[in-house]
Each structure stands twice: as structure tokens, then as C-alpha cells.
Design an enzyme around this catalytic site. Structure first.
Site, mmCIF file in Angstrom:
data_model
loop_
_atom_site.group_PDB
_atom_site.id
_atom_site.type_symbol
_atom_site.label_atom_id
_atom_site.label_comp_id
_atom_site.label_asym_id
_atom_site.label_seq_id
_atom_site.Cartn_x
_atom_site.Cartn_y
_atom_site.Cartn_z
ATOM 1 N N GLU B 46 -2.152 -9.493 -16.083
ATOM 2 C CA GLU B 46 -1.937 -8.902 -17.399
ATOM 3 C C GLU B 46 -0.422 -8.853 -17.556
ATOM 4 O O GLU B 46 0.269 -8.257 -16.729
ATOM 5 C CB GLU B 46 -2.560 -7.498 -17.438
ATOM 6 C CG GLU B 46 -2.554 -6.848 -18.794
ATOM 7 C CD GLU B 46 -3.640 -7.366 -19.749
ATOM 8 O OE1 GLU B 46 -4.564 -8.059 -19.290
ATOM 9 O OE2 GLU B 46 -3.527 -7.094 -20.945
ATOM 10 N N ASP B 57 3.218 3.225 -24.092
ATOM 11 C CA ASP B 57 3.597 3.213 -22.684
ATOM 12 C C ASP B 57 4.351 4.458 -22.262
ATOM 13 O O ASP B 57 5.153 5.010 -23.017
ATOM 14 C CB ASP B 57 4.457 1.975 -22.397
ATOM 15 C CG ASP B 57 3.613 0.714 -22.381
ATOM 16 O OD1 ASP B 57 2.711 0.640 -21.536
ATOM 17 O OD2 ASP B 57 3.843 -0.169 -23.230
ATOM 18 N N TYR B 171 -10.959 -3.883 -22.307
ATOM 19 C CA TYR B 171 -9.889 -3.120 -21.650
ATOM 20 C C TYR B 171 -10.235 -1.645 -21.830
ATOM 21 O O TYR B 171 -10.101 -1.093 -22.916
ATOM 22 C CB TYR B 171 -8.541 -3.451 -22.282
ATOM 23 C CG TYR B 171 -7.345 -2.959 -21.483
ATOM 24 C CD1 TYR B 171 -7.165 -1.610 -21.191
ATOM 25 C CD2 TYR B 171 -6.379 -3.857 -21.018
ATOM 26 C CE1 TYR B 171 -6.080 -1.164 -20.465
ATOM 27 C CE2 TYR B 171 -5.283 -3.417 -20.288
ATOM 28 C CZ TYR B 171 -5.141 -2.078 -20.021
ATOM 29 O OH TYR B 171 -4.051 -1.637 -19.296
#
Lengths: 391, 269
Positions: B46, B57, B171
Site C-alpha cells: 500500500e 493521517d 479497506y
């Protein structure tokens, strides 16, 4: 989501999947409570008794002598908290209360939205966290101190440029991890749907009042309505009252910083390209690869590389025009209003005043211009002193 | 290009999927790190393209983005990087990217160039299933798989829509929050894997907060078909700045240990 949150091609809700339930919940609550007489009644009495609405419309005669046409100030600087931000913070804070949320978070640039959120957090007894870029913490320390006195926790954000954009990034990250019990009280008319819609609605009181006051005091609509634009909440608030009046010219003024050609500015609508930032498709200051630019502006509240999506739409449609003024012009305008009227404007609002001064000789003397004096300048005296020492 | 189906069908354990930011800490070192991970046995990669404002993030990957941007990584160079990796070993590569970078490049051109570089799937971090129509048909038109995220707070109707648009693998986000290391595994992940398994035959890969071989084994035991490990590995790069050999050795060790843990799980089941 019930609505698409689009303004032409702009807007939408480009957020990670994990945030979707949170914004869906806010949209649903807003659509429900905006029609609830109890909610509307409570908000209206808070706006009147707590915040001091309606704010006056003032004919700045001595300032008008400098422009050569009539300038009227919509005095949002007199609102409790010292800026228009209180309108939105009360509205969203009350929404959070009706939703049963106990915790508020907010981003802030100049500190005015953080301050308004901290006030509302105190008023409703909610735990409040304010995310603020570390550069802004330093340059707006008076507001930081006020927020702390009001019981809010101020979290300095050092990532990126340490300004508003980074504060929004960090607030979004915190929200992602705390969506269950936390309400994100978004400060500007940008971000993902439903925030642009909600912020516009809670700020539209400025335009409604200003329009009625013009008719009552001047006997006609103004020729020009001017307001500064960072994210664009005070501008959309006052513009919204005049959007259907095609004779009224709507002018948004951005920060040209050290000059539009220097790269050191925050004039998103003037120099940006269409992209996606903080959940919305809109104009964005970015490089050829799509990396977001660092911005620079004497006023922390405008120092942002994005802009509310409705402004992007109004620009493209031609209904509003967007211009930019440089820091030096802004400081001149700050000094002029202060000396001639005894009113110290926020550096953000001084952008709009600076543009009016630049129109001397260009607009006919019969012109009536209304400017949204979105905030007061007490917070900025240190910055002004730095740029223009009194000696 | 590598196909997900081939990997998931041939493995008798959960797939190990390390995540790297392309160009972290610089292009050359980044390429060596990725090759090290492949040599150590990573099944799928990934990869992320560094972005100035990565809102999904946590701090570890934000710092990696900054390192990569400072040493000049761009979306165009990142796609060249992907081509170099697939030339080295034809593993499936999933790309994780923020929408503005794709939008600015030109959505169709970006997908075409990524496909040409040997890429397998595309996941846009800040594009939810509600806007899947903007990208999914364009990605499929050039033969890319379209991966979307499923989160613990997704209602069932939404999970079904996610499944409908997803090819390759789902995911699965293990927690409510951003990427980053966690001391313990989220309690939310097992019920989510189970819900997904009743709704689809698509492989379910779990990411966010998987921070040790033991976490990986646990997630595999909970039914995951793949384990995505990002911050825990990216942290090794940040902590060993300037010492490429140590960086690569520690990453290889971590991958070896995690593979061993995943193999142990397969013996149990």
C-alpha cells in the site's frame, strides 16, 4: 446526507468515510431544529439579549470625506465578543446543545471564532477545545488569554505553517477520533457540507438587518456592499441579504499580503485554482501538483488558502466580484478609521475599508457603500505597532 | 501488474500489506526500503503519495509526508516510482492518495498513468462512497480496482453501498480516528469484520492502529484476509534518519516477525 451541499460545481463533502456519520448527524439536526419554534425562539433571544443584536448601521461621515462617497458601517464590531463570529457560534452551540453534545471543538485563525466558541462553551457549560496555529497563538495572544479565561483549552498546532489551515487539519483529526460525543463548531462558510450552509444561515442575520436598516435610514438600497473574505463567513452573511437585489454590487476583498505577484498573499479567489481542500471543492491556493500553498497576510483571520464554496460560485457566476488589497493599504485604512471615527477596526475588516479608499474618484459621489465592519481591532494593536511603531 | 485475487487465493494465511509514503525520506532510500520489504516477504504494497494536508493521517505519517515533500517527491515522480517497484517485483500495489492531487493531475490521466506504471488499485482518502461515481467508473475503465474504506460507525445500508463499489478488497478501518500506532487493538474491529463477512465474499483487509505482530495475528484470527501496517513501519524510517542500513534491517525484521505471527495463526485455524 439529505442534501448535496453544492453551489454550482462547488462544495460537497469530501471527507474520510469515518466522518460521514458525524456530518450526517449535524445536517439532520440542523434541518430539524431550524424549523423548531423553541430553537428559533431561544436563538433569537440569545442574539438580542446576550449578543446585542441588532447591531447598528453607522454613517461614517469623516471617513466618507476621504473616499468621496457615503460609507456606512455595519457594526458587527459591537457584537458581544467583538466580531460577527458570535452569530454563528451561538447558532451552532445551541444546535450542539439541542443534539445533546457535551463537548465543543473549533479551529481559529485570528482567535475571534475561538473566542466566540469559548464564550458559548462557558454559556452552555460545555467542555471546549480550540485548535490554533502556533504562529497565530503568538500573534493573537490577547485572544488566546481570553479563551483560557473563559475556560477553553487552547491547543497550539505547529504542523505546516502554523496558521488556520493547520488548525483545521488538526481539528478534523481530533473530531475523527472523537465523533461520538464532540461537536465541531466550524467557524467559516467553508469546509464540508453542511457547514457552508449552516454558517451562511447563522450569519445571514447581518444581511437581513443591513438591508432593512438601509431602507429605513437611507431610504434606498446601497450601491455597493463590501466585505473582507478569508473563508468568507462575514461576507456571505452580509451578501446573502442583497443577492436578489441585482442593482447592488457585491464586492469581496481578499488579502494581497505583500503583493499578488509576490506569492506572499492569501487571495484565493484572485490567484487560486479549483481543487479540493478541507472537504469542499472550491478555489484553492496550490502549486501545479496540487500541494496546498503557504499563505501570508497581516491579518490572521484571512490567512487561509481556501474559501467558502458559495463564494467560488458567486465569482464564476459574476454576481459578486473579488478583489485584493495589500498589507500596507490595510494598515493605512486601519489608521484612518481609527483617527477619523474613533473606531478601531480589525485588520480583517480593514481590508474592506482599504478597498473603499482605493475607489476614491472611481465611484461617483452619490454612491452609497455599506461595509461589513466584521470585528474590532483591539486584538491587532500589537501587530499594528510592529508594522507602524508609534515611537 | 499483480492481481489481488492471485495473492488472496494462493495464501493460506492473512496477507501482509505494509504501507509506505513514496519518497520517504527521499526517493532513492524509499525505493531501497520498499525493495527490502518485498524481499522480506510483503505480499501486497500500500503506497501513499505525500500531500501537504493529510487530514486522515496521524503524526507519524504526516511527518513522513513532510520528509518526502521536502526531498522533492511529486505525484508524477511517485507514479514513476511505482513503475520501478513493479519492475523489481510484480506485486499488487494499492495507492492511497488525497483527492486534490488526483484532481489537479486530471482524474483520467492519473488513473491511466498509474495503471501503466503497473498499479492495481486506487483508494482516495477523502472521498467517501457518496461521491464514488466521480472516480470509480473512470478507474474501472482503465482496469484499476477501486478500494473504499469501511469504518466501525458505518450503518449496514452504507456498508452495502461500499461493497457495491469496491473491487479488490475492502479497506477496513479498525477504529474511529486517524492512522497511527495504538497500544492495544481496537475492540471495534472484530464485529466489523464479522458484519462484512456476512455481506460479501470480497477480501477484508484491516488497517489503522495495527502496531505489532501480535495485533496482526489477532486481526487475522478475527477473520481478516489481510493486515495493513503503516505507522508502525513508517516510524522506523523517522527514528533512524540518515542510517539507511538500520532502517532497512529493522523493517525487514518487523516484516519477518509479522509474517511468522500470521503463519502461526494459519496453523491454529
Amino acid at each position: 446526507m439529505k442534501l448535496k451541499g453544492r453551489y454550482g460545481q462547488y462544495g460537497g463533502f469530501y471527507v474520510p468515510e469515518v466522518l460521514i456519520p458525524a456530518i450526517e448527524e449535524i445536517e439532520a439536526a440542523y434541518l430539524r431544529f431550524q424549523k423548531d419554534p423553541a430553537f428559533v425562539g431561544e436563538l433569537n433571544s440569545l442574539l438580542a439579549d446576550y449578543a446585542g443584536r441588532p447591531t447598528p448601521l453607522y454613517h461614517a461621515r469623516r471617513f466618507s470625506e476621504q473616499t468621496g462617497f457615503a460609507v456606512w458601517l455595519k457594526r458587527e464590531d459591537l457584537l458581544h465578543g467583538g466580531a460577527h463570529k458570535t452569530n454563528n457560534a451561538l447558532g451552532q452551540g445551541l444546535l450542539a446543545k439541542y443534539m445533546g453534545k457535551k463537548k465543543l471543538i473549533a479551529e481559529t485563525g485570528a482567535g475571534q471564532h475561538g473566542l466566540a466558541t469559548a464564550m458559548v462553551g462557558a454559556l452552555f457549560g460545555m467542555e471546549t477545545k480550540i485548535f490554533m496555529g502556533s504562529i497565530d497563538v503568538a500573534r493573537q495572544n490577547v485572544n488566546v488569554h481570553k479563551m483560557k479565561l473563559l475556560g477553553a483549552e487552547v491547543i497550539p498546532v505547529s504542523g505546516g505553517t502554523g496558521t488556520l489551515k493547520d488548525a483545521i487539519n488538526e481539528a478534523l483529526r481530533y473530531w475523527t477520533a472523537n465523533v461520538e460525543d464532540t461537536f465541531y463548531l466550524f467557524g467559516t462558510a467553508g469546509g464540508p457540507h453542511p457547514f457552508p450552509m449552516i454558517v451562511r444561515q447563522f450569519q445571514s442575520v447581518i444581511g437581513r438587518e443591513a438591508r432593512a436598516q438601509c431602507l429605513e435610514r437611507i431610504g434606498r438600497l446601497p450601491d455597493v456592499v463590501a466585505a473582507c473574505v478569508g473563508g468568507g463567513s462575514n461576507a456571505i452573511g452580509i451578501f446573502s441579504g442583497f443577492l436578489n437585489d441585482s442593482s447592488v454590487r457585491l464586492v469581496g476583498i481578499e488579502g494581497a499580503g505583500r503583493g499578488l505577484e509576490t506569492g506572499h498573499h492569501c487571495a484565493t479567489l484572485n490567484k487560486g485554482a479549483v481543487g479540493i481542500l478541507h472537504g469542499a471543492q472550491t478555489y484553492v491556493l496550490q502549486d501545479a501538483d496540487g500541494q496546498i500553498h503557504e499563505t501570508e497576510c497581516v491579518s490572521a483571520g484571512l490567512d487561509y488558502p481556501g474559501v467558502g464554496p458559495e463564494h467560488a460560485y458567486l465569482k464564476d457566476s459574476g454576481r459578486a466580484e473579488y478583489v485584493a488589497v495589500e498589507d500596507e493599504q490595510v494598515l493605512d485604512a486601519f489608521e484612518m478609521l481609527t483617527r477619523l471615527e474613533g473606531i478601531m477596526p480589525a485588520l480583517e475588516s480593514s481590508h474592506a475599508l482599504a478597498w473603499l479608499l482605493s475607489q476614491k474618484g472611481l465611484l461617483p459621489s452619490r454612491t452609497v457603500a455599506v461595509v461589513n465592519l466584521s470585528g474590532r481591532g483591539d486584538k491587532d494593536v500589537g501587530i499594528v505597532e510592529e508594522h507602524r511603531p508609534m515611537g | 501488474m499483480g492481481r489481488y485475487q492471485d495473492v488472496f487465493e494462493s495464501l493460506h494465511r492473512a496477507a501482509l500489506i505494509p504501507f509506505f509514503v513514496i519518497g520517504d525520506p527521499d526517493r532513492q532510500t524509499s525505493l531501497e526500503i520498499v525493495k527490502t520489504a518485498l524481499d522480506a516477504g510483503a505480499d501486497i504494497l500500500e503506497l501513499g503519495i505525500p500531500f501537504s494536508d493529510p487530514v486522515a493521517d496521524g503524526p507519524t505519517i504526516q511527518k513522513a509526508d513532510i520528509r518526502a515533500l521536502k526531498t522533492g517527491m511529486t505525484p508524477r515522480k511517485a507514479l514513476e516510482f511505482v513503475a520501478e517497484v513493479t519492475a523489481y517485483k510484480p506485486v499488487p500495489i494499492g495507492l492511497l492518495v488525497y483527492y486534490n492531487l488526483v484532481y489537479r493531475y486530471g482524474i483520467e490521466a492519473f488513473f491511466r498513468d498509474f495503471k501503466q506504471a503497473g498499479g492495481t488499485s486506487i483508494l482516495i482518502a477523502d472521498l467517501s462512497i457518496d461521491d464514488a461515481e466521480e472516480v470509480a467508473p473512470l478507474a474501472r475503465a482503465v482496469g484499476l480496482e477501486t478500494v473504499f474504506m469501511a469504518t466501525p460507525n458505518c450503518p449496514e445500508a452504507r456498508l452495502k453501498k461500499i461493497i457495491q463499489y469496491t473491487t479488490g478488497f475492502i479497506y477496513t478501518v479498525s477504529l474511529l480516528g486517524t492512522t497511527g500506532q495504538r497500544d492495544s487493538l481496537s475492540q471495534l474491529v472484530k464485529p466489523l469484520i464479522q458484519r462484512l463477512k456476512t455481506l460479501t465474499d470480497l477480501p477484508v483487509c484491516v488497517g489503522f492502529g495495527i502496531s505489532s505482530p501480535a495485533h496482526a495475528r489477532q486481526v487475522a484470527q478475527d477473520g481478516a484476509d489481510g493486515v495493513i501496517i503503516g505507522s508502525r513501519i513508517v516510524k522506523i524510517i523517522g527514528e533512524n534518519a540518515g542510517d539507511k542500513d538500520t532502517m532497512c534491517r529493522l523493517i525487514a525484521e518487523f516484516i519477518t516477525q509479522t509474517l511468522k505471527a500470521l503463519q502461526e495463526d494459519s496453523r491454529i485455524s
